[in-house]
Design an enzyme around this catalytic site. Sequence first.
Site, short mmCIF file in Angstrom:
data_model
loop_
_atom_site.label_atom_id
_atom_site.label_comp_id
_atom_site.label_asym_id
_atom_site.label_seq_id
_atom_site.Cartn_x
_atom_site.Cartn_y
_atom_site.Cartn_z
N GLY A 235 37.23 32.24 39.79
CA GLY A 235 38.07 31.64 41.07
C GLY A 235 39.20 32.33 41.34
O GLY A 235 39.86 33.02 40.60
N HIS A 236 39.80 32.17 42.54
CA HIS A 236 40.99 32.76 43.12
C HIS A 236 42.35 32.32 42.19
O HIS A 236 42.29 30.92 41.69
CB HIS A 236 41.43 32.71 44.35
N ASN A 237 43.01 33.18 41.66
CA ASN A 237 44.33 32.83 41.09
C ASN A 237 44.30 32.42 39.69
O ASN A 237 44.92 31.65 38.82
CB ASN A 237 45.29 31.61 41.74
#
Length: 343
Positions: A235-237
Site C-alpha cells: 500500500g501507499h506510503n
Amino acid sequence: MKKTLGEIARFLGGRLAGDENIAVTGATNIEAAGASDITFAAPPHIEEAKASKAAAVILPEGVQDFPLPAVHVKEPRAAFAKLLEIFTPPLLLPDGVSPQAFVAKTASIAAGARILPFAVVDAYAKIGADAVLYPHVYVGQYAEIGAGSVLHAGVTVRERCRIGRRCVLHANAVVGSDGFGFTTASGVHTKVPQVGNVVLEDDVEIGAHVGIDRATTGSTVIGHGTKIDNLVHIGHNCKIGPNNLIVAQTGISGSTTTGPNVTFGGQVGTVGHIHIGGNSVYAARSGIIGDMPDGVFCAGFPVQSHQEWLRMQAAMKRLPEMVKKIKRLEKALAQANEKETKE
C-alpha cells in the site's frame, strides 16, 4: 556446456569426493537428475539423494558414507544456484533500441541499455547503463531505471518512480499505481490525489503481478535487497526495510513500516500505520493488527507466538472430544442435582 567434476569442485571451492574426471553436462533436481547431471541435497533429503541417478551430488560438509561422487560445500543450495548460471545459456537479446520501440526525444538512454520491440519510454525518463526493457514495458514520465535492472514483459513503472540498480521486475508488475485514498461525505467517495512516488532501492526483485502503490505525498520505499513474490500488494506510503522476504498473496496496508530481514509467509495481512520489527518471521496467513517487536516468530490471526499458535491448533483438534466430554459431565451433574433435590 560440459565440465568435469574436478572443475566444478574448484569453481565452488568445495571438497571433492570421487573421480575428478567425471563429465557433467547439466544441473537439475534429485528426481530429474540423469547420468550426466549434478544435483544437490541437504537434510532431510540426503537419503533420497543416495538413490539418485545423478553423476554427482553437492552435499553439506559432514555427510559421511555417501555412495555417489560428491562435492562437499558449506551451503549446498547456494553452490547449486551458482552452477545453474553456468549450465543455463544466457538469452540472446538484440543490442540497443529496437526501431519498433517508442522512446521520447527527451528521454535519456545510457550506453548498453537494451529496449525491445513495443516498449515505451516516456518523456524525460532515464534508463541506466545495461538495463533491459522487454516488450510492452512502459516507463512513465520522469521515471528512472537504474543500471543493470531488468524489466520483463508488460511491466509498468509510472511517472516519477525510481528503480535502483540491478533490480528485477517480473511480468506485469505495476510500480506506482495510485494509492487507495478517498474521502467520504454523504455517501460519496472522492479521490485524494496521489502525488508521491515509489522508490525501489538497489538489488530489489519484484514478482509477477505485484502492485506497489505510489505515496499520497513523499515516497513508498522498498529497501535494498528485498525480494517480493508474485501477487503481492504494497500500500501507499509503506516503508519496507532492507532484505525483507515477502511471499505470494501478502497484503501490506498503507503507511506500514518494517525493519530489516522480515519474512512474511504467504497470504499474510496487516493493518496500516504500524511498525513491524526487524529480524522477524510471520507464518503463512498471519494477521498483524498492531506494532510488533524485533526478533519474533509469529503465526495466526490475530498474530501470536508461533509456539502458542501451534499449541492452540493442537487443542482445536480435540474440541469435538472435549465437547462430548462436557456434555456427559453436564448430564451427570444434572442427574446428581436432581437426585439431591429429591432427597
